[in-house]
Write a protein that holds these residues in place. Structure first.
Motif, PDB file in Angstrom:
ATOM      1  N   ASN A   1       8.450   2.614   1.662  1.00  0.00           N
ATOM      2  CA  ASN A   1       8.126   4.013   1.940  1.00  0.00           C
ATOM      3  C   ASN A   1       7.435   4.703   0.773  1.00  0.00           C
ATOM      4  N   HIS A   2       7.482   4.090  -0.404  1.00  0.00           N
ATOM      5  CA  HIS A   2       6.770   4.653  -1.561  1.00  0.00           C
ATOM      6  C   HIS A   2       5.284   4.279  -1.561  1.00  0.00           C
ATOM      7  N   ILE A   3       4.904   3.330  -0.704  1.00  0.00           N
ATOM      8  CA  ILE A   3       3.499   2.943  -0.621  1.00  0.00           C
ATOM      9  C   ILE A   3       2.701   4.058   0.063  1.00  0.00           C
ATOM     10  N   ARG A   4       1.573   4.409  -0.502  1.00  0.00           N
ATOM     11  CA  ARG A   4       0.751   5.499   0.014  1.00  0.00           C
ATOM     12  C   ARG A   4      -0.285   4.916   0.980  1.00  0.00           C
ATOM     13  N   PHE A   5       0.182   4.656   2.200  1.00  0.00           N
ATOM     14  CA  PHE A   5      -0.656   4.003   3.207  1.00  0.00           C
ATOM     15  C   PHE A   5      -1.954   4.772   3.438  1.00  0.00           C
ATOM     16  N   LEU A   6      -1.913   6.102   3.295  1.00  0.00           N
ATOM     17  CA  LEU A   6      -3.094   6.915   3.554  1.00  0.00           C
ATOM     18  C   LEU A   6      -4.240   6.560   2.613  1.00  0.00           C
TER      19      LEU A   6
ATOM     20  N   HIS B   1       6.541  -7.876   7.787  1.00  0.00           N
ATOM     21  CA  HIS B   1       5.958  -6.942   8.745  1.00  0.00           C
ATOM     22  C   HIS B   1       6.798  -6.882  10.013  1.00  0.00           C
ATOM     23  N   GLN B   2       7.289  -8.028  10.446  1.00  0.00           N
ATOM     24  CA  GLN B   2       8.110  -8.059  11.668  1.00  0.00           C
ATOM     25  C   GLN B   2       9.441  -7.345  11.456  1.00  0.00           C
ATOM     26  N   ASN B   3      10.033  -7.508  10.281  1.00  0.00           N
ATOM     27  CA  ASN B   3      11.326  -6.869  10.007  1.00  0.00           C
ATOM     28  C   ASN B   3      11.217  -5.359   9.859  1.00  0.00           C
ATOM     29  N   HIS B   4      10.041  -4.891   9.458  1.00  0.00           N
ATOM     30  CA  HIS B   4       9.852  -3.452   9.260  1.00  0.00           C
ATOM     31  C   HIS B   4       8.647  -2.983  10.091  1.00  0.00           C
ATOM     32  N   GLU B   5       8.614  -3.432  11.326  1.00  0.00           N
ATOM     33  CA  GLU B   5       7.458  -3.172  12.177  1.00  0.00           C
ATOM     34  C   GLU B   5       7.194  -1.686  12.360  1.00  0.00           C
ATOM     35  N   LYS B   6       8.239  -0.904  12.603  1.00  0.00           N
ATOM     36  CA  LYS B   6       8.060   0.532  12.836  1.00  0.00           C
ATOM     37  C   LYS B   6       7.485   1.217  11.595  1.00  0.00           C
ATOM     38  N   LEU B   7       7.980   0.819  10.430  1.00  0.00           N
ATOM     39  CA  LEU B   7       7.511   1.428   9.183  1.00  0.00           C
ATOM     40  C   LEU B   7       6.024   1.133   8.979  1.00  0.00           C
ATOM     41  N   TYR B   8       5.631  -0.117   9.199  1.00  0.00           N
ATOM     42  CA  TYR B   8       4.230  -0.476   9.015  1.00  0.00           C
ATOM     43  C   TYR B   8       3.339   0.213  10.049  1.00  0.00           C
ATOM     44  N   LEU B   9       3.778   0.251  11.289  1.00  0.00           N
ATOM     45  CA  LEU B   9       2.967   0.889  12.330  1.00  0.00           C
ATOM     46  C   LEU B   9       2.786   2.376  12.057  1.00  0.00           C
ATOM     47  N   THR B  10       3.846   3.021  11.569  1.00  0.00           N
ATOM     48  CA  THR B  10       3.741   4.439  11.211  1.00  0.00           C
ATOM     49  C   THR B  10       2.761   4.632  10.056  1.00  0.00           C
TER      50      THR B  10
END
Length: 569
Positions: A361-366, A384-393
């Motif tokens: 969550n500290h990664i600045r995807f934007l 990615h599979q374990n945190h799919e929702k986080l990555y998709l968001t």
């Protein structure tokens, strides 16, 4: 202070007893403390790991044994960190119980027994699986420059001689190693110790016992001598021990001074072992200034830390602190995400899913370049599979950031959110000038043959909306009054001076984008960054060593990196 001096004068004339104490000697072993560790091998810095429990030494099974566990052992013993681990009884098979099995350390623990394990003596291992380590002894340090700390006020030389002689000493300080067979005893003068109220030394006190790792024993004498003279030399190999001793004895002034000296010594260790060890030590002692100084240096040199073997061993707490910073110097945000994913995979059995998510969550995807953001959606990694929702968001928000005009997202921005704030990205946002010594004739300097004046272009902003809207930049380095005046600068009074100018239509973005540009100074040979500063009115004057946070370790051989740092207002 004058009263203290008067109190000390009689000590200079004490009668030398025929049975006076010798300043240095050994006393019989004191009871070993629960949870102590030792290394059994041919040299003090490597061997089979043994831990003391329930009155008996025992070994550690190599199931779950990794670098994080080795780091804890080595730091517990006073070494800067671990170099490698060993398995299968490489240092010989031990005897007695196998005390620990299935070890799981974060790497920040102060002792091995604080880590997670099955339980004392709960194991299915034999001594054929005894674990071992090789600790770093500090020999990777590139130099051992010394810095003098001087808080003296008269009589220092005489009091130093008094300590050296041991004449009339009446108080013994027992320096106990937690895992060795003997303790070092140093005889001092109780009146000197009573100057330091934190020690709670009374007239009836005759001795004091402190627990200090063996590697710090060589520095105890110099520290105690400081109590007399208020003078001491500090090097990178002694800084941590002196800081620890200052903490134990409550000598806050020296603790602060050593912390400042250590900051100036940070560039000396290119392996990062010392810096990481000092950060974890700062956490344990609550020294926030030391923590911040180390984190700043590691942030500036984040790319080199990521590429070092130490990256996979740093603790969750340190990783969490680093990822929250905006002064990380990295290629781009995608590079940082890849490094974090590699760290998580290496520590997958040591950190929880919740901890993994908190770091991601500290990664600045934007701010991940849009082409790399696009490729991410096709990844099929377990993470990615374990945190799919986080990555998709993160992907959704990243695409929105790159597709929507700022006017659409302005009212959604949280003023305290760092998601929109860039770190110090170097990939397509920077220019390096290496020429810092050549003196050019006037005609060369002004007619395009000067390597200290260069131009390049960048997008106006990381958003894909600005990909084709470029800004032209000119980076300038001036080494003399003549060079400044040739370009209309008449107030240059120290050198080097740098200027970073924008050309073109950047003013058309003034209501939306501001440029918080940075200047980075890097040693050419060592590649370590030792200074980062902002441009003010397009100018940056390089400070001298006395006013620089870190000293310039390469005064005649460093380069300038000009970094464009656009951000939404």
């Amino acid at each position: 202070m004058r009263t203290i001096v008067y109190l000390l004068l009689p000590l200079l004339f004490l009668h030398v007893s025929a049975q006076r104490w010798t300043p240095f000697g050994y006393r019989p072993k004191q009871p070993t403390q629960e949870g102590s560790v030792r290394l059994v091998g041919k040299v003090p810095s490597s061997g089979r790991v043994e831990v003391y429990h329930d009155g008996q030494w025992g070994t550690v099974c190599d199931d779950g044994w990794d670098v994080a566990e080795a780091q804890v052992v080595c730091r517990q013993m006073g070494f800067p960190g671990a170099i490698s681990v060993s398995f299968g009884g490489q240092y010989g098979e031990g005897s007695g119980p196998v005390w620990l099995d299935d070890m799981n350390c974060e790497g920040s623990e102060s002792s091995l027994s604080e880590c997670s394990f099955k339980g004392w003596g709960v194991t299915d291992c034999t001594h054929k699986e005894d674990a071992g380590v090789t600790c770093d002894t500090g020999k990777n340090i590139t130099s051992n420059r010394q810095f003098s700390v001087d808080n003296s006020l008269g009589l220092s030389d005489d009091l130093g001689l008094l300590f050296d002689s041991g004449d009339g000493c009446d108080f013994s300080i027992n320096v106990r190693d937690l895992s060795e067979e003997a303790e070092l005893t140093i005889c001092v003068h109780s009146m000197i110790l009573r100057i330091y109220p934190e020690l709670n030394i009374t007239k009836e006190s005759r001795n004091l016992t402190v627990d200090v790792g063996k590697t710090c024993h060589p520095h105890v004498s110099a520290f105690l001598r400081y109590l007399y003279t208020r003078q001491i030399d500090v090097s990178i190999t002694s800084a941590q021990c002196l800081h620890q001793l200052s903490f134990i004895f409550g000598v806050k002034k020296l603790m602060e001074d050593v912390g400042r000296v250590f900051t100036s010594l940070l560039p000396e260790d290119n392996t990062f072992q010392t810096q990481v060890s000092m950060y974890e030590y700062g956490v344990r002692t609550g020294d926030l200034v030391l923590q911040e100084n180390v984190l700043q240096y590691l942030s500036w040199n984040c790319e080199f830390l990521i590429s070092s073997p130490l990256w996979s061993t740093i603790s969750f707490n340190m990783m969490d602190a680093l990822l929250q910073r905006s002064d990380l110097v990295v290629e781009d945000e995608a590079f940082l995400l890849e490094a974090l994913e590699r760290w998580i995979r290496d520590k997958s059995d040591q950190i929880s899913s919740e901890q993994q998510a908190s770091l991601l969550n500290h990664i600045r995807f934007l701010l991940i370049p849009v082409d790399k953001l696009y490729e991410m959606q096709f990844s099929s990694s377990v993470l990615h599979q374990n945190h799919e929702k986080l990555y998709l968001t993160g992907l959704l928000r990243g695409f929105q950031f790159n597709a929507l005009p700022f006017s659409k997202i302005r009212n959604k921005m949280d003023n305290m959110s760092y998601d929109y704030l860039p770190r110090i990205y170097t990939d397509e946002w920077s220019l390096i000038i290496n020429d810092t010594t050549n003196n050019y004739p006037y005609y060369q300097y002004n007619y395009g043959q000067n390597n200290r004046i260069q131009t390049f272009s960048t997008p106006a902003h990381p958003s894909a909306l600005y990909k084709e809207k470029t800004v032209q930049w000119q980076a300038q380095v001036f080494l003399s009054v003549q060079e400044c005046s040739n370009h209309g600068l008449y107030s240059c009074d120290s050198f080097p001076v740098t200027r970073f100018l924008a050309y073109g239509n950047q003013n058309s973005y003034a209501d939306t984008i501001r440029f918080s540009n940075k200047l980075i100074l890097t040693c050419k040979n060592q590649k370590n960054i030792f200074h980062v500063q902002e441009f003010k009115n397009s100018m940056a004057v390089i400070p001298n060593n006395s006013s620089m946070g870190l000293p310039n370790p390469c005064p005649d051989d460093y380069s300038f990196r000009f970094v464009v740092r656009p951000e939404y207002i």
